[in-house]
Design a protein around this motif. Structure first.
Motif, short mmCIF file in Angstrom:
data_model
loop_
_atom_site.label_atom_id
_atom_site.label_comp_id
_atom_site.label_asym_id
_atom_site.label_seq_id
_atom_site.Cartn_x
_atom_site.Cartn_y
_atom_site.Cartn_z
N ARG A 3 0.84 -1.19 0.00
CA ARG A 3 0.00 0.00 0.00
C ARG A 3 0.88 1.24 0.00
NH1 ARG A 3 -4.41 -0.33 4.61
NH2 ARG A 3 -2.82 -1.36 5.86
N GLU A 77 -2.81 7.86 -4.85
CA GLU A 77 -3.82 7.14 -4.07
C GLU A 77 -3.20 6.75 -2.73
OE1 GLU A 77 -5.80 3.95 -5.99
OE2 GLU A 77 -6.63 5.21 -7.59
N ASP A 79 -3.22 5.22 0.74
CA ASP A 79 -3.97 4.21 1.47
C ASP A 79 -3.83 4.36 2.98
OD1 ASP A 79 -4.67 2.62 -0.95
OD2 ASP A 79 -2.52 2.28 -1.03
N GLY A 123 -10.49 11.06 -0.70
CA GLY A 123 -10.05 10.03 -1.63
C GLY A 123 -10.19 8.64 -1.03
N MET A 124 -9.88 8.51 0.25
CA MET A 124 -10.04 7.21 0.92
C MET A 124 -11.49 6.77 0.93
SD MET A 124 -7.54 7.49 4.25
CE MET A 124 -5.76 7.38 4.12
N ALA A 126 -13.87 7.70 -1.08
CA ALA A 126 -14.30 7.39 -2.44
C ALA A 126 -13.87 5.98 -2.86
CB ALA A 126 -13.74 8.43 -3.41
N ARG A 127 -12.70 5.56 -2.39
CA ARG A 127 -12.18 4.23 -2.74
C ARG A 127 -12.71 3.14 -1.80
NH1 ARG A 127 -7.77 7.62 -3.56
NH2 ARG A 127 -6.88 7.15 -1.51
N ARG A 129 -11.71 2.47 1.29
CA ARG A 129 -10.69 1.85 2.12
C ARG A 129 -9.65 2.90 2.55
NH1 ARG A 129 -9.13 1.00 -3.16
NH2 ARG A 129 -6.92 1.44 -3.60
N GLY A 130 -8.90 2.57 3.59
CA GLY A 130 -7.83 3.46 4.03
C GLY A 130 -7.66 3.42 5.54
#
Length: 252
Positions: A3, A77, A79, A123-124, A126-127, A129-130
């Protein structure tokens, strides 16, 4: 699975050790800090594929706000965000304190952490995960003479983390507050006492404090847990340390 992590304050202490441990675990690290030469040395040590140096002052609101779009191609991106940048200045009683020092602690420990989170968190989400790991302190829970504003900034970190956890429930994004106690071998005390070696060393005299590696180990454990597990808060102290007694002034 490899990651991409963004670690602030990565030029020394906790941040440097966390960056090294993350790379050792197979992750890539955007190493952020103010001292470009140290960031470049870390890249040379660990390799350009593992470390992306990022010269950044977390008190620069504009630079932080523009961070997502300013990251190098292939590193955008994020993570894992490790909000490590922070400092303590002085141990003077509140009535005798330097207001500029108070403001610098708030600008770094509170506003810097808050702005970094604001820049990276969407951004996390939206994806889906994080991980956000905030570096707090036992000073959030155990006040001590002269720790007035520093302890207050770490109390903010604790409450902000809990507030984020509430907002992020169900998003797949985790958030944790790591609260170390006495840690030796870093620049923390030297900064606090303005480079006075005698004063900086006094808190650790005749003790076995924790190390930056101990704190880094806790961070790696948190992010390595199964995705359905969130560590809200973890408090670490060396065995030589305990919560202080109440302050009682005699004679009046």
């Amino acid at each position: 699975m490899s990651r991409t992590a963004l670690v602030t304050g990565a030029t020394s202490g906790f941040g440097l050790e966390i960056a090294r441990r993350l790379v050792a675990a197979g992750h890539r690290v955007i190493a952020a800090g103010r001292r470009t030469d140290r960031l470049e040395a870390l890249r040379d040590e660990l390799g350009a594929e593992a470390i992306c140096p990022l010269t950044l002052d977390v008190t620069d609101a504009g630079a932080v706000a523009g961070l997502p779009g300013a990251l190098a191609e292939g590193w955008r991106e994020v993570d894992i965000l490790v909000n490590n940048a922070g400092l303590a200045l002085g141990t003077t009683a509140a009535q005798d304190s330097d207001l500029a020092q108070w403001e610098q602690m708030v600008a770094t420990n509170v506003l810097g952490l808050m702005r970094l989170t604001h820049a990276i968190l969407p951004g996390m989400v939206a994806r889906g995960r994080g991980d956000i790991v905030n570096l707090g302190s036992v000073a959030a829970n155990y006040p001590y003479p002269g720790g007035n504003v520093y302890g207050a900034t770490k109390a903010f970190v604790q409450q902000f983390t809990l507030g984020l956890k509430t907002d992020l429930a169900g998003t797949g994004v985790r958030v944790s507050d790591v609260q170390p106690g006495l840690v030796g071998g870093t620049e923390f005390s030297h900064v606090r006492f303005g480079g006075d070696d005698a004063k900086a060393g006094a808190p650790y005299a005749d003790t076995t404090p924790m190390t930056a590696a101990d704190v880094a180990e806790a961070v790696l454990w948190i992010i390595g847990l199964p995705a359905h597990v969130n560590v809200n808060r973890i408090e670490l102290m060396p065995v030589v340390q305990g919560a202080g007694p109440f302050v009682v002034k005699r004679g009046g």
